[in-house]
Design a protein around this motif. Structure first.
Motif, short mmCIF file in Angstrom:
data_model
loop_
_atom_site.label_atom_id
_atom_site.label_comp_id
_atom_site.label_asym_id
_atom_site.label_seq_id
_atom_site.Cartn_x
_atom_site.Cartn_y
_atom_site.Cartn_z
N VAL A 129 73.99 66.57 36.67
CA VAL A 129 72.94 65.69 35.85
C VAL A 129 72.03 65.35 36.95
N SER A 130 72.24 64.75 38.40
CA SER A 130 71.49 64.49 39.17
C SER A 130 70.60 65.60 39.51
N LEU A 131 71.18 66.53 39.74
CA LEU A 131 70.15 67.62 40.04
C LEU A 131 69.17 68.03 39.05
N LEU A 132 69.45 68.10 37.83
CA LEU A 132 68.79 68.17 36.61
C LEU A 132 67.37 67.00 36.73
N ARG A 133 68.14 66.17 36.76
CA ARG A 133 67.19 64.81 37.10
C ARG A 133 66.09 64.95 37.93
N SER A 134 66.59 65.42 39.00
CA SER A 134 65.74 65.57 40.20
C SER A 134 64.52 66.67 39.83
N VAL A 135 65.02 68.15 39.08
CA VAL A 135 64.49 68.88 38.69
C VAL A 135 63.22 68.60 38.09
N TYR A 136 63.32 67.60 36.88
CA TYR A 136 62.62 67.18 35.74
C TYR A 136 61.65 66.19 36.60
N SER A 137 62.17 65.23 37.32
CA SER A 137 61.20 64.49 38.07
C SER A 137 59.94 65.15 38.88
N ALA A 138 60.56 66.25 39.36
CA ALA A 138 59.40 67.09 40.05
C ALA A 138 58.70 67.68 39.19
N ALA A 139 58.77 68.10 37.90
CA ALA A 139 58.06 68.59 36.76
C ALA A 139 57.19 67.59 36.40
N VAL A 140 57.35 66.42 36.24
CA VAL A 140 56.57 65.34 35.91
C VAL A 140 55.41 65.20 37.05
N LEU A 141 56.01 65.17 38.13
CA LEU A 141 54.89 65.19 39.35
C LEU A 141 53.76 66.25 39.34
N ASP A 142 54.43 67.57 38.97
CA ASP A 142 53.51 68.45 38.89
C ASP A 142 52.81 68.68 37.65
N ARG A 143 53.09 67.90 36.75
CA ARG A 143 52.33 67.70 35.48
C ARG A 143 52.51 68.95 34.63
N LEU A 144 53.93 69.38 34.65
CA LEU A 144 54.13 70.43 33.60
C LEU A 144 55.04 69.76 32.47
N VAL A 145 55.26 68.59 32.63
CA VAL A 145 55.89 67.61 31.40
C VAL A 145 55.27 66.19 31.57
N ALA A 146 55.22 65.58 30.41
CA ALA A 146 54.75 64.27 30.45
C ALA A 146 55.85 63.34 30.95
N VAL A 147 57.03 63.63 30.31
CA VAL A 147 58.13 62.47 30.68
C VAL A 147 59.25 63.42 30.91
N SER A 148 60.37 62.80 31.61
CA SER A 148 61.67 63.48 31.67
C SER A 148 62.52 63.24 30.44
N PRO A 149 63.16 64.40 29.95
CA PRO A 149 64.32 64.19 28.84
C PRO A 149 65.33 63.78 29.42
N VAL A 150 65.66 63.72 30.63
CA VAL A 150 67.03 63.34 31.23
C VAL A 150 67.26 62.07 31.39
N VAL A 151 67.32 61.36 29.97
CA VAL A 151 67.39 59.90 30.12
C VAL A 151 68.51 59.48 29.16
N ARG A 152 69.12 58.27 29.35
CA ARG A 152 69.95 57.71 28.50
C ARG A 152 71.28 58.69 27.98
N LEU A 153 71.98 59.43 29.06
CA LEU A 153 72.71 60.19 28.70
C LEU A 153 74.26 59.36 28.50
N THR A 154 75.26 60.06 27.66
CA THR A 154 76.60 59.73 27.77
C THR A 154 77.50 60.48 28.59
N LEU A 155 77.94 60.37 29.77
CA LEU A 155 78.79 61.01 30.49
C LEU A 155 80.20 60.33 30.53
N PRO A 156 80.89 61.45 30.76
CA PRO A 156 82.40 61.28 31.00
C PRO A 156 82.65 60.07 31.99
#
Length: 261
Positions: A129-156
């Protein structure tokens, strides 16, 4: 720069919103109602003016961008292979990996987390999950997405089991159960508390009997036979040398002399 044009398709009115991006490339999107086309285009113009523009036609998938992100990271070779493997199996190899980067919703990420939790330990899943969060943070900086969807997740729950060291009798039993040549490894591991990679990379010159210390300066990465520096400077350290470990190393060196570095 931007305009709405009325077209006729199969006898029906279609409104085509046209605009040019920051690089001068022309894009278009069709709507059934002029009001929808006007609102969409107003948003595009506002985003272009404010520097928040995201190309709605970008087809980059989560898996493609994750691989690009990993390739651009400064990683040790062993870490790069591990991260690439993680992405191939747990991102590209899932339904999430084929989704367009900009269209993924938080609910889809949660579904991905729930699916991965069936095969991964909680602590391992948190790393993914941390890896995917970093991927989307970079995508936001690259302006490929407006916001990251890796938020408010329920984890075991990731409660770690308490580590209970072997007793002296258990260590002795383990020593007796393995080949003579490998017995000192058990004693060294029990006496110094090294990681397995550090243990396998330990050299005779790292053991300073006179000062009763051992220098931990190298490690063997998984599936590798080449010594490499530890991941962090703090991993290079000097640890006390117990007498029982010194004796085991000395006896082993007499029977099996070192053949080189």
């Amino acid at each position: 720069m931007a305009s709405v044009e009325k077209r006729n398709r199969d006898g029906k009115a279609v409104y085509l919103a046209r605009w040019r991006d920051e690089e001068g490339r022309q894009w278009a999107k069709s709507f059934g109602k002029k009001g929808d086309a006007d609102r969409f285009l107003a948003g595009i113009v506002s985003d272009l003016a404010s520097g928040r523009y995201i190309n709605p036609h970008d087809r980059t998938t989560v898996g493609e961008y994750a691989r690009t992100w990993a390739a651009g990271r400064v990683h040790r070779p062993t870490t790069a292979r591990r991260v690439a493997g993680m992405i191939d199996v747990h991102v590209v190899g899932t339904s999430l990996g084929g989704r367009r980067l900009a269209t993924v919703r938080p609910s889809e990420v949660q579904a991905w987390v729930s699916d991965r939790s069936r095969t991964l330990a909680p602590s391992t899943l948190r790393n993914f999950v941390s890896l995917l969060r970093s991927v989307y943070s970079a995508a936001v900086l690259d302006r490929l997405v407006a916001v990251s969807p890796v938020v408010r997740l329920t984890l075991p729950s990731a409660r770690r089991e308490r580590v209970v060291p072997l007793t002296v009798d258990q260590v002795r039993a383990l020593v007796e159960a393995i080949p003579v040549r490998n017995r000192p490894m058990v004693i060294v591991q029990a006496g110094l508390g090294l990681r397995i990679g550090e243990l396998l990379a330990l050299r005779q010159q790292d053991v300073d009997v006179a000062r009763h210390v051992v220098r931990i300066e190298w490690q063997l990465a998984p599936a590798s036979k080449v010594r490499s520096a530890p991941k962090t400077p703090r991993s290079r350290r000097t640890v006390p040398l117990p007498d029982v470990v010194a004796q085991a190393v000395a006896e082993h060196s007499e029977v099996f002399p070192a053949r080189g570095g």
